[in-house]
Design a protein around this motif. Structure first.
Motif, PDB file in Angstrom:
ATOM      1  N   GLY A  16       0.881  -1.208  -0.018  1.00  0.00           N
ATOM      2  CA  GLY A  16       0.053  -0.003  -0.175  1.00  0.00           C
ATOM      3  C   GLY A  16       0.849   1.295  -0.063  1.00  0.00           C
ATOM      4  O   GLY A  16       0.294   2.456  -0.034  1.00  0.00           O
ATOM      5  N   MET A  17       2.126   1.089  -0.062  1.00  0.00           N
ATOM      6  CA  MET A  17       3.056   2.380  -0.237  1.00  0.00           C
ATOM      7  C   MET A  17       3.030   2.838  -1.789  1.00  0.00           C
ATOM      8  O   MET A  17       2.862   2.108  -2.565  1.00  0.00           O
ATOM      9  CB  MET A  17       4.416   1.862   0.361  1.00  0.00           C
ATOM     10  CG  MET A  17       4.718   1.337   1.641  1.00  0.00           C
ATOM     11  SD  MET A  17       6.396   1.131   2.042  1.00  0.00           S
ATOM     12  CE  MET A  17       6.937   2.727   2.326  1.00  0.00           C
ATOM     13  N   THR A  18       3.588   4.045  -1.611  1.00  0.00           N
ATOM     14  CA  THR A  18       3.897   4.677  -3.133  1.00  0.00           C
ATOM     15  C   THR A  18       5.334   4.317  -3.129  1.00  0.00           C
ATOM     16  O   THR A  18       6.214   4.043  -2.470  1.00  0.00           O
ATOM     17  CB  THR A  18       3.638   6.128  -3.183  1.00  0.00           C
ATOM     18  OG1 THR A  18       4.543   6.670  -2.294  1.00  0.00           O
ATOM     19  CG2 THR A  18       2.172   6.632  -2.834  1.00  0.00           C
ATOM     20  N   LYS A  19       5.866   4.164  -4.541  1.00  0.00           N
ATOM     21  CA  LYS A  19       7.164   4.265  -4.816  1.00  0.00           C
ATOM     22  C   LYS A  19       7.982   5.237  -4.129  1.00  0.00           C
ATOM     23  O   LYS A  19       9.104   5.054  -3.553  1.00  0.00           O
ATOM     24  CB  LYS A  19       7.377   4.104  -6.282  1.00  0.00           C
ATOM     25  CG  LYS A  19       6.745   3.207  -7.006  1.00  0.00           C
ATOM     26  CD  LYS A  19       6.980   2.956  -8.455  1.00  0.00           C
ATOM     27  CE  LYS A  19       6.199   1.869  -9.049  1.00  0.00           C
ATOM     28  NZ  LYS A  19       6.349   2.010 -10.539  1.00  0.00           N
ATOM     29  N   LYS A  20       7.450   6.501  -4.150  1.00  0.00           N
ATOM     30  CA  LYS A  20       8.330   7.583  -3.709  1.00  0.00           C
ATOM     31  C   LYS A  20       8.409   7.198  -2.013  1.00  0.00           C
ATOM     32  O   LYS A  20       9.518   7.382  -1.486  1.00  0.00           O
ATOM     33  CB  LYS A  20       7.341   9.017  -3.642  1.00  0.00           C
ATOM     34  CG  LYS A  20       8.055  10.075  -3.056  1.00  0.00           C
ATOM     35  CD  LYS A  20       7.479  11.146  -3.354  1.00  0.00           C
ATOM     36  CE  LYS A  20       8.207  12.641  -2.717  1.00  0.00           C
ATOM     37  NZ  LYS A  20       7.466  13.743  -2.877  1.00  0.00           N
ATOM     38  N   ALA A  21       7.431   6.899  -1.322  1.00  0.00           N
ATOM     39  CA  ALA A  21       7.528   6.646   0.054  1.00  0.00           C
ATOM     40  C   ALA A  21       8.462   5.601   0.273  1.00  0.00           C
ATOM     41  O   ALA A  21       9.188   5.483   1.472  1.00  0.00           O
ATOM     42  CB  ALA A  21       5.963   6.321   0.783  1.00  0.00           C
ATOM     43  N   PHE A  22       8.264   4.506  -0.561  1.00  0.00           N
ATOM     44  CA  PHE A  22       9.377   3.254  -0.428  1.00  0.00           C
ATOM     45  C   PHE A  22      10.669   3.758  -0.684  1.00  0.00           C
ATOM     46  O   PHE A  22      11.765   3.634   0.306  1.00  0.00           O
ATOM     47  CB  PHE A  22       9.145   2.273  -1.391  1.00  0.00           C
ATOM     48  CG  PHE A  22      10.036   1.315  -1.643  1.00  0.00           C
ATOM     49  CD1 PHE A  22      10.294   0.112  -0.664  1.00  0.00           C
ATOM     50  CD2 PHE A  22      10.854   1.305  -2.575  1.00  0.00           C
ATOM     51  CE1 PHE A  22      11.115  -0.530  -0.924  1.00  0.00           C
ATOM     52  CE2 PHE A  22      11.834   0.252  -3.027  1.00  0.00           C
ATOM     53  CZ  PHE A  22      11.824  -0.866  -1.778  1.00  0.00           C
ATOM     54  N   GLY A  23      10.793   4.494  -1.871  1.00  0.00           N
ATOM     55  CA  GLY A  23      12.314   5.039  -1.877  1.00  0.00           C
ATOM     56  C   GLY A  23      12.920   5.993  -0.714  1.00  0.00           C
ATOM     57  O   GLY A  23      14.012   5.755  -0.164  1.00  0.00           O
ATOM     58  N   GLU A  24      12.039   6.681  -0.223  1.00  0.00           N
ATOM     59  CA  GLU A  24      12.440   7.681   1.121  1.00  0.00           C
ATOM     60  C   GLU A  24      12.773   6.771   2.120  1.00  0.00           C
ATOM     61  O   GLU A  24      13.751   6.947   2.747  1.00  0.00           O
ATOM     62  CB  GLU A  24      11.291   8.534   1.259  1.00  0.00           C
ATOM     63  CG  GLU A  24      11.400   9.594   0.261  1.00  0.00           C
ATOM     64  CD  GLU A  24      10.136  10.542   0.525  1.00  0.00           C
ATOM     65  OE1 GLU A  24       9.409  10.303   1.494  1.00  0.00           O
ATOM     66  OE2 GLU A  24       9.873  11.591  -0.417  1.00  0.00           O
ATOM     67  N   ARG A  25      11.868   5.521   2.326  1.00  0.00           N
ATOM     68  CA  ARG A  25      12.017   4.914   3.633  1.00  0.00           C
ATOM     69  C   ARG A  25      13.443   4.218   3.407  1.00  0.00           C
ATOM     70  O   ARG A  25      14.131   3.994   4.660  1.00  0.00           O
ATOM     71  CB  ARG A  25      10.824   3.862   3.619  1.00  0.00           C
ATOM     72  CG  ARG A  25      10.713   3.060   4.887  1.00  0.00           C
ATOM     73  CD  ARG A  25      10.084   4.056   6.037  1.00  0.00           C
ATOM     74  NE  ARG A  25      10.003   3.215   7.122  1.00  0.00           N
ATOM     75  CZ  ARG A  25       8.732   2.444   7.449  1.00  0.00           C
ATOM     76  NH1 ARG A  25       7.947   2.269   6.722  1.00  0.00           N
ATOM     77  NH2 ARG A  25       8.815   1.780   8.419  1.00  0.00           N
ATOM     78  N   LEU A  26      13.767   3.546   2.279  1.00  0.00           N
ATOM     79  CA  LEU A  26      15.267   2.724   2.259  1.00  0.00           C
ATOM     80  C   LEU A  26      16.135   3.602   1.683  1.00  0.00           C
ATOM     81  O   LEU A  26      17.237   2.992   1.331  1.00  0.00           O
ATOM     82  CB  LEU A  26      14.811   1.595   1.212  1.00  0.00           C
ATOM     83  CG  LEU A  26      14.300   0.378   2.353  1.00  0.00           C
ATOM     84  CD1 LEU A  26      12.667   0.745   2.557  1.00  0.00           C
ATOM     85  CD2 LEU A  26      14.650  -0.815   1.321  1.00  0.00           C
ATOM     86  N   GLY A  27      16.082   5.061   1.367  1.00  0.00           N
ATOM     87  CA  GLY A  27      17.034   5.654   0.854  1.00  0.00           C
ATOM     88  C   GLY A  27      17.500   5.295  -0.612  1.00  0.00           C
ATOM     89  O   GLY A  27      18.554   5.236  -1.070  1.00  0.00           O
ATOM     90  N   ILE A  28      16.619   5.138  -1.460  1.00  0.00           N
ATOM     91  CA  ILE A  28      16.465   4.842  -2.872  1.00  0.00           C
ATOM     92  C   ILE A  28      15.929   5.832  -3.722  1.00  0.00           C
ATOM     93  O   ILE A  28      15.018   6.161  -3.563  1.00  0.00           O
ATOM     94  CB  ILE A  28      16.048   3.372  -3.388  1.00  0.00           C
ATOM     95  CG1 ILE A  28      16.273   2.210  -2.448  1.00  0.00           C
ATOM     96  CG2 ILE A  28      15.991   3.075  -4.710  1.00  0.00           C
ATOM     97  CD1 ILE A  28      15.404   1.088  -2.444  1.00  0.00           C
ATOM     98  N   SER A  29      16.775   6.434  -4.551  1.00  0.00           N
ATOM     99  CA  SER A  29      16.403   7.774  -5.274  1.00  0.00           C
ATOM    100  C   SER A  29      15.402   7.062  -6.352  1.00  0.00           C
ATOM    101  O   SER A  29      15.437   6.007  -6.950  1.00  0.00           O
ATOM    102  CB  SER A  29      17.574   8.379  -5.924  1.00  0.00           C
ATOM    103  OG  SER A  29      18.114   7.603  -7.065  1.00  0.00           O
ATOM    104  N   ALA A  30      14.619   8.282  -6.809  1.00  0.00           N
ATOM    105  CA  ALA A  30      13.598   7.731  -7.969  1.00  0.00           C
ATOM    106  C   ALA A  30      14.561   7.432  -9.187  1.00  0.00           C
ATOM    107  O   ALA A  30      14.003   6.530 -10.057  1.00  0.00           O
ATOM    108  CB  ALA A  30      12.742   9.113  -8.206  1.00  0.00           C
ATOM    109  N   GLY A  31      15.561   7.915  -9.451  1.00  0.00           N
ATOM    110  CA  GLY A  31      16.410   7.624 -10.533  1.00  0.00           C
ATOM    111  C   GLY A  31      16.984   6.389 -10.533  1.00  0.00           C
ATOM    112  O   GLY A  31      16.869   5.456 -11.621  1.00  0.00           O
ATOM    113  N   ASN A  32      17.346   5.729  -9.421  1.00  0.00           N
ATOM    114  CA  ASN A  32      17.813   4.361  -9.204  1.00  0.00           C
ATOM    115  C   ASN A  32      16.445   3.522  -9.545  1.00  0.00           C
ATOM    116  O   ASN A  32      16.822   2.488 -10.225  1.00  0.00           O
ATOM    117  CB  ASN A  32      18.139   4.031  -7.808  1.00  0.00           C
ATOM    118  CG  ASN A  32      19.879   4.592  -7.725  1.00  0.00           C
ATOM    119  OD1 ASN A  32      20.461   4.853  -8.648  1.00  0.00           O
ATOM    120  ND2 ASN A  32      20.000   4.526  -6.464  1.00  0.00           N
ATOM    121  N   LEU A  33      15.488   3.633  -8.991  1.00  0.00           N
ATOM    122  CA  LEU A  33      14.179   2.866  -9.206  1.00  0.00           C
ATOM    123  C   LEU A  33      13.952   2.813 -10.700  1.00  0.00           C
ATOM    124  O   LEU A  33      13.548   1.813 -11.351  1.00  0.00           O
ATOM    125  CB  LEU A  33      12.863   3.381  -8.466  1.00  0.00           C
ATOM    126  CG  LEU A  33      12.811   3.257  -6.898  1.00  0.00           C
ATOM    127  CD1 LEU A  33      11.659   3.737  -6.542  1.00  0.00           C
ATOM    128  CD2 LEU A  33      12.588   1.729  -6.785  1.00  0.00           C
TER     129      LEU A  33
END
Length: 128
Positions: A16-33
């Motif tokens: 139920g998370m957004t990709k943005k929230a996931f990235g922020e939580r694990l320190g993964i940039s949108a570019g990496n995703l």
């Protein structure tokens, strides 16, 4: 075959998370995703371990899409390979004095090689 990124995306959606929230939580940039999605790169081993732990899934499943299942221990009915030398329990008392001396010499040699290699690599672990 489903990609690692597809499995990560499945986990994100399932949580139920957004990709943005996931990235922020694990320190993964949108570019990496984005790079992972396009197949331009893949997550590092360290990041895969973090993601698997975060979603409580196995690293095997995250990487391959399959759970690892051990086949179980299979023991042959025959004795261990020491049987030919009458050395069934790997104890020194069945070795001759000459064989014992050879084993000690070999062990000393292995220790010498390890120490030599460590000193050649230097304190940083790289060759000097």
């Amino acid at each position: 075959m489903q990609s690692i990124y597809a499995r990560i995306e499945q986990l994100i959606k399932g949580s139920g998370m957004t990709k943005k929230a996931f990235g922020e939580r694990l320190g993964i940039s949108a570019g990496n995703l984005g790079d992972w999605r396009r197949g331009k790169s893949t997550p590092s081993t360290h990041k895969l371990i973090e993601i698997a732990a975060f979603f409580s899934v196995s690293l095997d499943w995250l990487m391959t899409g399959k759970e690892w299942r051990p086949e179980g221990v299979k023991e042959a009915g025959n004795r261990y390979f020491f049987e030919g030398s009458r050395q069934l329990d790997c104890q020194n008392d069945e070795l001759s004095e000459e064989e014992k001396a050879f084993v000690r010499e070999y062990m000393d040699f292995v220790t010498y090689r390890r120490e030599r290699k460590a000193s050649d690599e230097g304190p940083s672990g790289t060759s000097t």
